[in-house]
Design a protein around this motif. Structure first.
Motif, PDB file in Angstrom:
ATOM      1  N   SER A 259       0.850  -1.258  -0.162  1.00 54.66           N
ATOM      2  CA  SER A 259      -0.105  -0.052  -0.064  1.00 54.66           C
ATOM      3  C   SER A 259       0.898   1.305  -0.062  1.00 54.66           C
ATOM      4  O   SER A 259       0.751   2.214  -0.771  1.00 54.66           O
ATOM      5  CB  SER A 259      -0.883  -0.056   1.225  1.00 54.66           C
ATOM      6  N   GLN A 260       2.114   1.322   0.856  1.00 52.71           N
ATOM      7  CA  GLN A 260       2.618   2.391   0.760  1.00 52.71           C
ATOM      8  C   GLN A 260       3.626   2.754  -0.311  1.00 52.71           C
ATOM      9  O   GLN A 260       4.021   3.978  -0.511  1.00 52.71           O
ATOM     10  CB  GLN A 260       3.531   2.463   2.164  1.00 52.71           C
ATOM     11  N   GLY A 261       3.946   1.599  -0.879  1.00 50.52           N
ATOM     12  CA  GLY A 261       4.521   1.859  -2.379  1.00 50.52           C
ATOM     13  C   GLY A 261       3.954   2.441  -3.328  1.00 50.52           C
ATOM     14  O   GLY A 261       4.635   3.186  -4.127  1.00 50.52           O
ATOM     15  N   TYR A 262       2.788   2.112  -3.579  1.00 47.37           N
ATOM     16  CA  TYR A 262       1.633   2.942  -4.279  1.00 47.37           C
ATOM     17  C   TYR A 262       1.541   4.285  -3.825  1.00 47.37           C
ATOM     18  O   TYR A 262       1.620   5.087  -4.516  1.00 47.37           O
ATOM     19  CB  TYR A 262       0.688   2.221  -4.433  1.00 47.37           C
ATOM     20  N   ALA A 263       1.483   4.646  -2.364  1.00 45.50           N
ATOM     21  CA  ALA A 263       1.075   5.698  -1.780  1.00 45.50           C
ATOM     22  C   ALA A 263       2.005   6.538  -1.802  1.00 45.50           C
ATOM     23  O   ALA A 263       1.967   7.848  -1.768  1.00 45.50           O
ATOM     24  CB  ALA A 263       0.241   5.753  -0.436  1.00 45.50           C
ATOM     25  N   GLY A 264       3.365   6.097  -1.696  1.00 43.93           N
ATOM     26  CA  GLY A 264       4.536   6.847  -1.686  1.00 43.93           C
ATOM     27  C   GLY A 264       4.855   7.345  -0.428  1.00 43.93           C
ATOM     28  O   GLY A 264       5.701   8.159  -0.034  1.00 43.93           O
ATOM     29  N   ASP A 265       4.167   6.831   0.812  1.00 44.97           N
ATOM     30  CA  ASP A 265       4.543   7.143   2.146  1.00 44.97           C
ATOM     31  C   ASP A 265       5.604   6.021   2.605  1.00 44.97           C
ATOM     32  O   ASP A 265       5.355   5.142   3.213  1.00 44.97           O
ATOM     33  CB  ASP A 265       3.277   7.025   2.934  1.00 44.97           C
ATOM     34  N   TYR A 266       6.913   6.520   2.210  1.00 47.29           N
ATOM     35  CA  TYR A 266       7.927   5.606   2.431  1.00 47.29           C
ATOM     36  C   TYR A 266       8.420   5.726   4.128  1.00 47.29           C
ATOM     37  O   TYR A 266       8.905   4.819   4.706  1.00 47.29           O
ATOM     38  CB  TYR A 266       9.180   5.864   1.632  1.00 47.29           C
ATOM     39  N   ALA A 267       8.091   6.909   4.513  1.00 47.94           N
ATOM     40  CA  ALA A 267       8.539   7.222   5.820  1.00 47.94           C
ATOM     41  C   ALA A 267       7.773   6.008   7.054  1.00 47.94           C
ATOM     42  O   ALA A 267       8.249   5.586   7.888  1.00 47.94           O
ATOM     43  CB  ALA A 267       8.221   8.548   6.472  1.00 47.94           C
ATOM     44  N   ARG A 268       6.537   5.984   6.618  1.00 49.70           N
ATOM     45  CA  ARG A 268       5.557   4.929   7.463  1.00 49.70           C
ATOM     46  C   ARG A 268       6.255   3.795   7.394  1.00 49.70           C
ATOM     47  O   ARG A 268       6.088   2.845   8.243  1.00 49.70           O
ATOM     48  CB  ARG A 268       4.252   5.377   7.202  1.00 49.70           C
ATOM     49  N   LEU A 269       6.363   3.215   6.225  1.00 46.99           N
ATOM     50  CA  LEU A 269       6.867   1.931   5.894  1.00 46.99           C
ATOM     51  C   LEU A 269       8.152   1.603   6.461  1.00 46.99           C
ATOM     52  O   LEU A 269       8.408   0.596   7.160  1.00 46.99           O
ATOM     53  CB  LEU A 269       7.109   1.892   4.146  1.00 46.99           C
ATOM     54  N   PHE A 270       9.236   2.639   6.495  1.00 44.16           N
ATOM     55  CA  PHE A 270      10.438   2.217   7.349  1.00 44.16           C
ATOM     56  C   PHE A 270      10.122   2.166   8.834  1.00 44.16           C
ATOM     57  O   PHE A 270      10.791   1.489   9.369  1.00 44.16           O
ATOM     58  CB  PHE A 270      11.485   3.322   7.038  1.00 44.16           C
ATOM     59  N   ALA A 271       9.322   3.227   9.379  1.00 42.34           N
ATOM     60  CA  ALA A 271       8.800   3.109  10.673  1.00 42.34           C
ATOM     61  C   ALA A 271       8.343   1.574  11.303  1.00 42.34           C
ATOM     62  O   ALA A 271       8.556   1.103  12.036  1.00 42.34           O
ATOM     63  CB  ALA A 271       7.840   4.145  11.040  1.00 42.34           C
ATOM     64  N   GLY A 272       7.186   1.230  10.366  1.00 38.98           N
ATOM     65  CA  GLY A 272       6.975  -0.105  10.428  1.00 38.98           C
ATOM     66  C   GLY A 272       8.029  -1.295  10.640  1.00 38.98           C
ATOM     67  O   GLY A 272       7.963  -2.181  11.321  1.00 38.98           O
ATOM     68  N   LEU A 273       8.944  -1.100   9.538  1.00 42.69           N
ATOM     69  CA  LEU A 273      10.005  -2.101   9.528  1.00 42.69           C
ATOM     70  C   LEU A 273      10.774  -2.120  10.704  1.00 42.69           C
ATOM     71  O   LEU A 273      11.227  -2.961  11.453  1.00 42.69           O
ATOM     72  CB  LEU A 273      10.775  -2.130   8.238  1.00 42.69           C
TER      73      LEU A 273
END
Length: 301
Positions: A259-273
């Motif tokens: 979802s974040q790959g399409y939305a472009g919210d990479y900051a939230r993705l890295f925070a989840g990881l």
């Protein structure tokens, strides 16, 4: 009165032992340099991606795209908050914590009991049953996904935490039994014999005497099982479908990455990881000494 000059002592030739020591020392020095260099490169390859992930979790999306290798302008904890609540990482985190705690506890109880019996008792068919356990190490998980799906569904455990806990424990038992059987064999038999002479029964001997003595090995294999269960993705993806409120952390991270790959919210993705990695790092840092002791205890016997 004349003095007689004493002849200078003749130079002693190096002994054959000294000649042999120099090449050996040089070879050991080269080997140590190469080994330390390899470990340094391996450490950098492991630490740098984790450090980059943690730093990126505090950046804005613009900073990540404009300067991916730079430092964040500020510690933006709101990225972690958005990942914890908005992406439901907190819910998936707690689900994984409950399932992993149950599966590791069940695996350690059953695996330690079976390993102690294989290591300390003689009975007919012991080697055959032991090799059945060890043979489970040869079968990858993905080979049994289809029959496992139907078995769990027919048992009424599909899309339930209990079914996932039982499957996790079943797949971890071969390694646990193999590891702990070798560890229990290294424990001194004199302590067990003394406890039996003092009137200690078999169950009390196991839980009160042998398990405390096997603590380093138990901690080591428990950490390995925790890492395996925490990072498991295939089994939850097959056995936990439909209800997102019961998803494991690996499933939530996969959905977040898509979802974040399409939305472009990479900051939230890295925070989840980063949230998913923190428990693994914390457990390793807390118990690294026990892990090393457990892995080398059998060799020091």
């Amino acid at each position: 009165m004349t003095t007689v000059d004493k002849p200078a002592p003749a130079a002693t030739a190096p002994t054959p032992t000294a000649r042999r020591d120099r090449p050996v020392r040089r070879e050991l020095g080269v080997a140590n340099t190469l080994s330390h260099g390899f470990l340094l490169i391996w450490g950098l390859l492991t630490v740098l991606p984790l450090l980059w992930m943690f730093l990126s979790s505090f950046k804005t999306n613009g900073e990540i795209l404009a300067d991916p290798w730079g430092l964040p302008g500020a510690l933006r904890w709101d990225n972690w908050a958005r990942a914890w609540t908005g992406a439901h990482i907190g819910r998936y985190f707690l689900n994984s914590l409950v399932v992993v705690a149950g599966s590791v506890s069940l695996t350690m109880l059953m695996g330690a009991t079976a390993a102690y019996v294989f290591a300390r008792y003689e009975f007919r068919g012991r080697q055959f049953v032991y090799y059945l356990f060890v043979g489970g190490l040869m079968f990858p998980v993905f080979l049994a996904l289809v029959p496992l799906f139907f078995v769990v569904r027919n048992a009424g455990l599909f899309n339930t935490w209990v079914g996932l806990i039982l499957v996790y424990a079943a797949y971890s038992l071969p390694f646990t039994v193999f590891f702990l059987t070798a560890f229990f064999r290294t424990l001194p038999t004199s302590v067990a014999e003394a406890a039996m002479v003092d009137g200690c029964g078999h169950f009390r001997l196991f839980f009160r005497v042998m398990l405390p003595m096997a603590r380093p090995g138990l901690i080591s294999v428990a950490i390995f099982n925790f890492l395996s269960h925490w990072n498991q993705f295939l089994l939850p993806q097959v056995l936990m479908q439909g209800d997102e409120s019961k998803w494991m952390l690996a499933q939530g991270l996969f959905a977040l990455s898509v979802s974040q790959g399409y939305a472009g919210d990479y900051a939230r993705l890295f925070a989840g990881l980063s949230i998913a990695v923190l428990p693994v790092l914390a457990i390793y840092v807390a118990f690294q000494r026990q892990v090393q002791t457990g892995l080398t205890a059998g060799q020091l016997k």
